[in-house]
Design an enzyme around this catalytic site. Structure first.
Site, PDB file in Angstrom:
ATOM      1  N   GLU A 149     -16.001  -2.765   4.374  1.00 29.84           N
ATOM      2  CA  GLU A 149     -14.937  -3.713   4.046  1.00 29.84           C
ATOM      3  C   GLU A 149     -13.735  -2.960   3.489  1.00 29.84           C
ATOM      4  OE1 GLU A 149     -13.895  -4.324   0.804  1.00 29.84           O
ATOM      5  OE2 GLU A 149     -15.375  -3.046  -0.186  1.00 29.84           O
ATOM      6  N   CYS A 261     -14.182   0.395  -6.581  1.00 26.64           N
ATOM      7  CA  CYS A 261     -14.208   1.234  -5.379  1.00 26.64           C
ATOM      8  C   CYS A 261     -13.742   2.672  -5.609  1.00 26.64           C
ATOM      9  CB  CYS A 261     -13.367   0.587  -4.277  1.00 26.64           C
ATOM     10  SG  CYS A 261     -14.061  -0.937  -3.641  1.00 26.64           S
ATOM     11  N   LYS A 322      -6.506  -4.237 -12.476  1.00 27.12           N
ATOM     12  CA  LYS A 322      -5.284  -4.569 -11.744  1.00 27.12           C
ATOM     13  C   LYS A 322      -5.045  -6.060 -11.886  1.00 27.12           C
ATOM     14  CE  LYS A 322      -5.503  -5.143  -7.232  1.00 27.12           C
ATOM     15  NZ  LYS A 322      -5.693  -4.932  -5.787  1.00 27.12           N
TER      16      LYS A 322
END
Length: 433
Positions: A149, A261, A322
């Site tokens: 993804e 990630c 974020k």
């Protein structure tokens, strides 16, 4: 198609909902009974704009269900998607125990041809190891594929529904055909689907994240140099990004990158290289710069106060790694807060979405403020770590009145240094003179 998505974390939940929304019948499975119970009640365990509405729509339409019964889900599915966590092990490599556990369960419950897809980010060669584990338990035909993804937290729904590319890797022609058909409604043209072998697909995910992380760390490293030279990294960034060969994306200097990630994948990629005798020197430098960058604002504040942090109060705006997410994994704010606490300072924090997650980690060691201005009351400094929209144009006169001393640390370069200094603030950003 009939789909079973194993794992209802960020990747699994978004993928399951997205596939249901284009007409597939999807069951999302998890071993966490509490999480499944919440999802059945319509409670979404993560914050992602638009996700709650899509879940509600597809549950009502009967296309999306949630279950803890993995056996039934596998037997009913044409495609089984593995989307369980692959957290970093002690040495930085990816922990694949959950992936292999699911693979074993799939092997024991195959009742006809199925495509087994890994959406979890896994080391190169994992598809081969999954196939090996499934074959231990079955003689049924099946195909294994890697389908990484590329979702951005905060914009995951749009990224899933309008992907700029879809990567499908498999050594099984039938599996490739099934996945091509699954994704066709989402892509604008056939060239957007990149078919390859499984190992190349697995490496593609790491390569993409490493490239983006490299741009961020390069600009952060340059920002430190810029500040020492008296240059303005914001002007440098804009001019460099104007080159069409480079482009402006991921060139924003700041307090370091975090999330589920980049840090994990960088560390895993280094381990993958070492496993075959190759040192990824550039990637290791990216990791090193990022670790240093996360301590930068704390060091700036410590120097400004001549090391006298004990007993001081610092306001922190932004806790998530974020904007538009409540994810605090590897968040720069957590690094700074821990440094402040260790130095004897007190912390008053605000974030629109992530405070509950931070409370679960830090408990009552800091003060959580429901209002952004409340966090400033009696504080000796304000540090901005996450560039949420509501922080971009605050009432600075009010900020100045609430702070004990008018000290601002802008970890995302979203404020105007000249305007703030004219208002009487001591201001520091990242790479600005």
């Amino acid at each position: 198609m009939q789909l079973a998505v194993i794992g209802t974390g960020y990747v699994g939940l978004v993928a399951g909902v997205g596939f249901a929304d284009i007409g597939n019948d999807v069951v999302c499975v998890d071993v966490d009974e509490t999480k499944i119970a919440r999802l059945k009640r319509g409670e979404v365990p993560i914050y992602e704009p638009g996700l709650d509405a899509l879940i509600e729509t597809n549950v009502k339409a009967g296309r999306l269900t949630f279950s803890t019964d993995i056996t039934t889900a596998i037997r009913a599915a044409e495609v089984v998607i593995i989307a369980v966590g692959t957290p970093p092990a002690a040495d930085g490599s990816a922990d694949l125990s959950a992936v292999f556990s699911v693979a074993e369960t799939i092997g024991k419950n195959l009742n006809g041809f199925k495509v087994v897809v890994t959406k979890s980010t896994v080391p190169v060669g994992t598809a081969d190891r999954i196939e090996e584990r499934i074959r231990r338990h079955t003689t049924q035909p099946f195909g294994v594929a890697s389908n990484p993804e590329f979702l951005k937290e905060g914009a995951a729904i749009e990224d899933f529904m309008k992907p700029d590319r879809v990567v499908i890797g498999s050594n099984n022609a039938r599996a490739l055909e099934v996945l091509r058909n699954l994704y066709t409604p989402l892509v604008r043209k056939s060239e957007d689907i990149h078919e390859m072998d499984a190992r190349s697909a697995e490496l593609t995910k790491y390569a993409a994240n490493a490239m983006l992380a490299t741009r961020i760390s390069f600009m952060n490293d340059l920002a430190v140099l810029s500040e020492k030279l008296g240059a303005d990294i914001e002007r440098v960034r804009k001019a460099v990004g104007a080159d069409p060969r480079i482009g402006p994306k991921f060139l924003y200097p700041g307090a370091g990158f975090g999330g589920s990630c980049f840090p994990k994948d960088i560390s895993a990629l280094i381990q993958i290289g070492q496993g075959v005798g190759h040192e990824l020197e550039v990637v290791r430098a990216v990791e090193s710069v990022n670790k240093r960058q996360k301590r930068l604002l704390f060091e700036k504040l410590r120097r400004h106060l001549d090391g006298a942090l004990e007993g001081r109060t610092v306001a922190v705006w932004g806790l998530a790694f974020k904007p538009q997410t409540d994810d605090i994994r590897e968040a720069p704010a957590l690094v700074m807060i821990r440094e402040l606490l260790e130095a004897g300072a007190k912390v008053r924090a605000h974030d629109p979405e992530a405070m509950n997650n931070v409370r679960a980690v830090l408990g009552d060691r800091i003060t959580y403020c429901e209002n952004m201005y409340e966090a400033l009351e009696g504080a000796d400094a304000l540090a901005l770590l996450t560039e949420w929209q509501e922080y971009r144009q605050p009432d600075f006169e009010r900020v100045k009145r609430l702070l004990r001393t008018p000290t601002l640390l802008d970890g995302r370069n979203i404020w105007d240094p000249k305007a703030l200094r004219a208002l009487g603030f001591w201001y520091t950003g990242i790479g600005r003179p």
